[in-house]
Motif scaffolding. Structure first.
Motif, short mmCIF file in Angstrom:
data_model
loop_
_atom_site.label_atom_id
_atom_site.label_comp_id
_atom_site.label_asym_id
_atom_site.label_seq_id
_atom_site.Cartn_x
_atom_site.Cartn_y
_atom_site.Cartn_z
N GLN A 257 0.69 37.53 24.49
CA GLN A 257 0.88 38.99 24.46
C GLN A 257 -0.42 39.75 24.77
OE1 GLN A 257 2.83 40.32 20.81
NE2 GLN A 257 4.03 38.43 20.75
N MET A 258 -1.54 39.04 24.73
CA MET A 258 -2.83 39.68 25.02
C MET A 258 -2.98 39.83 26.54
SD MET A 258 -4.07 40.29 22.08
CE MET A 258 -5.73 40.82 22.53
N PRO A 259 -3.74 40.85 26.98
CA PRO A 259 -3.93 41.06 28.42
C PRO A 259 -4.59 39.84 29.09
CG PRO A 259 -4.69 42.96 27.16
CD PRO A 259 -4.40 41.89 26.16
N GLU A 260 -4.21 39.61 30.34
CA GLU A 260 -4.74 38.48 31.11
C GLU A 260 -6.27 38.51 31.16
OE1 GLU A 260 -4.45 35.04 33.55
OE2 GLU A 260 -2.84 36.12 32.52
N GLU A 261 -6.82 39.69 31.38
CA GLU A 261 -8.27 39.83 31.49
C GLU A 261 -8.95 39.44 30.18
OE1 GLU A 261 -11.64 43.30 32.38
OE2 GLU A 261 -9.50 43.73 32.61
N TRP A 262 -8.32 39.81 29.05
CA TRP A 262 -8.87 39.50 27.72
C TRP A 262 -8.90 37.99 27.49
CZ3 TRP A 262 -7.40 36.95 23.33
CH2 TRP A 262 -8.10 37.22 22.16
N ILE A 263 -7.82 37.31 27.88
CA ILE A 263 -7.73 35.86 27.70
C ILE A 263 -8.80 35.15 28.52
CG2 ILE A 263 -6.28 33.82 28.05
CD1 ILE A 263 -3.84 35.59 27.51
N GLU A 264 -8.98 35.56 29.77
CA GLU A 264 -9.98 34.93 30.63
C GLU A 264 -11.38 35.19 30.11
OE1 GLU A 264 -9.49 32.81 32.96
OE2 GLU A 264 -7.30 32.98 32.85
N GLN A 265 -11.61 36.37 29.57
CA GLN A 265 -12.93 36.70 29.03
C GLN A 265 -13.21 35.87 27.77
OE1 GLN A 265 -13.54 40.89 28.48
NE2 GLN A 265 -15.75 40.67 28.15
N LEU A 266 -12.17 35.68 26.94
CA LEU A 266 -12.32 34.85 25.75
C LEU A 266 -12.71 33.43 26.13
CD1 LEU A 266 -11.98 34.39 22.67
CD2 LEU A 266 -9.56 33.89 23.12
N LEU A 281 -14.44 40.34 20.84
CA LEU A 281 -13.11 40.24 21.46
C LEU A 281 -12.02 40.13 20.41
CD1 LEU A 281 -13.98 37.79 24.38
CD2 LEU A 281 -13.32 40.20 24.61
N ILE A 282 -12.30 39.39 19.34
CA ILE A 282 -11.32 39.24 18.26
C ILE A 282 -11.02 40.60 17.64
CG2 ILE A 282 -10.93 38.26 15.96
CD1 ILE A 282 -12.53 35.81 16.87
N ALA A 283 -12.04 41.46 17.56
CA ALA A 283 -11.84 42.79 16.97
C ALA A 283 -10.87 43.63 17.79
CB ALA A 283 -13.18 43.51 16.86
N ASP A 284 -10.64 43.28 19.06
CA ASP A 284 -9.70 44.03 19.91
C ASP A 284 -8.25 43.60 19.70
OD1 ASP A 284 -11.83 45.38 21.05
OD2 ASP A 284 -12.06 43.94 22.70
N ILE A 285 -8.02 42.53 18.92
CA ILE A 285 -6.65 42.05 18.69
C ILE A 285 -5.93 43.03 17.76
CG2 ILE A 285 -5.24 40.17 17.75
CD1 ILE A 285 -7.49 38.25 18.46
N PRO A 286 -4.75 43.53 18.12
CA PRO A 286 -4.02 44.48 17.26
C PRO A 286 -3.66 43.87 15.91
CG PRO A 286 -3.12 44.44 19.49
CD PRO A 286 -4.07 43.30 19.40
#
Length: 318
Positions: A257-266, A281-286
């Motif tokens: 459910q996370m954005p593709e860009e976020w997953i690749e950055q992680l 990055l974890i802090a951006d998780i809803p």
């Protein structure tokens, strides 16, 4: 009675610079180093004498073969008694430490280690508990930070370049102000004899690496008079029963459910071992995907970047 003893043979070979023939006779003398050892500016010249003494206590004798430019081989035999039973004792603490108790001073701790990952591990652990932490990569930096910042306690790795922990501790303890600074040595040595060597350098105590968190924190508490808040087992059990851990399919769906860009950055930050950036990055998780955040926080705190990469590759690309 049946003889249950057996003969054990050990051999350790390196591909180092080797040892000259004229140095072999003095190799086991205390505080004596070979030419290569002196050039590296590391070690105390005590490792081999202590090792040979342990082998002798077990009924063996250490032998050496070496050739300059090709390396060295150490070997020995000992007699050991076989056992058909192994006692396994759990040393897990009954009440894990959560954080510092309120209404205490801001305790300053200096973490000294030439290995970046070791410093990060110490910093993350101690800052999460509530300590103020600074880092130094060698003994020289440690002495400079001690003079400027005046930490209450120093966690001092003993084997470092530039200036090792022994020299740094002696320099700090030579000052009146240094007598009030607690120095706890971090040493990878398994020998009890190392305790006297460490204490003779001026250290107040020592902890073996790899250390257990509860042992390290209790040492700090013992020397500084720190008070901790402990985890209540009953509360944890009740919380676990009320909020069961999500299964892998649930975590997978939350990741997707996370954005593709976020997953690749992680994944990119995990490949670099950048824990600070991963926590951002974890802090951006809803909030409604909290189980995913908790799992990633756990892996990042333990420096298990490999688990993060494996999880993304398996779940994201299936």
């Amino acid at each position: 009675p049946e003889d249950t003893s057996t003969n054990l043979y050990f051999e350790v070979t390196d591909a180092g610079p080797g040892i000259a023939d004229d140095e072999l006779d003095t190799l086991f003398e205390a505080f004596t180093q070979t030419a290569s050892g002196r050039q590296s500016h590391e070690g105390t010249g005590l490792g081999l004498p202590i090792s040979r003494q342990f082998v002798r206590l077990m009924g063996g004798e250490m032998e050496i073969r070496s050739q300059l430019g090709e390396g060295t081989t150490f070997q020995f035999h000992i007699r050991a008694r076989c056992s058909d039973k192994i006692a396994i004792v759990s040393e897990a603490p009954d009440r894990p430490i959560r954080h510092l108790a309120p209404d205490q001073p801001q305790y300053r701790i200096l973490a000294v280690d030439d290995v970046r990952e070791s410093r990060l591990l110490l910093s993350n652990l101690l800052e999460a508990i509530g300590f103020a932490v600074r880092e130094a990569a060698n003994g020289q930096e440690a002495v400079e930070l001690w003079e400027q910042w005046e930490p209450h306690l120093i966690l001092m790795d003993m084997r470092m370049p530039v200036m090792d922990g022994y020299a740094a501790t002696r320099q700090i303890k030579s000052h009146l102000k240094g007598q009030a600074t607690v120095v706890v040595a971090l040493t990878a040595s398994a020998f009890e004899e190392n305790r006297s060597i460490v204490l003779s350098a001026g250290c107040d105590d020592f902890v073996r690496k790899p250390f257990r968190e509860d042992v390290l924190l209790e040492k700090i508490g013992q020397h500084l008079g720190v008070r901790y808040v402990y985890e209540e087992p009953a509360g944890e059990e009740a919380a676990a029963a009320a909020d069961p851990a999500p299964d892998s399919d649930t975590i997978e769906s939350l990741l997707l459910q996370m954005p593709e860009e976020w997953i690749e950055q992680l994944k990119a930050e995990a490949l670099k071992g950048s824990d600070d950036r991963i926590f951002q990055l974890i802090a951006d998780i809803p909030d409604d995907r909290r189980p995913l955040a908790q799992l990633l926080e756990e892996w990042t705190t333990d420096f298990r970047f490999d688990r993060i990469i494996e999880f993304i590759e398996q779940r994201h690309h299936e």
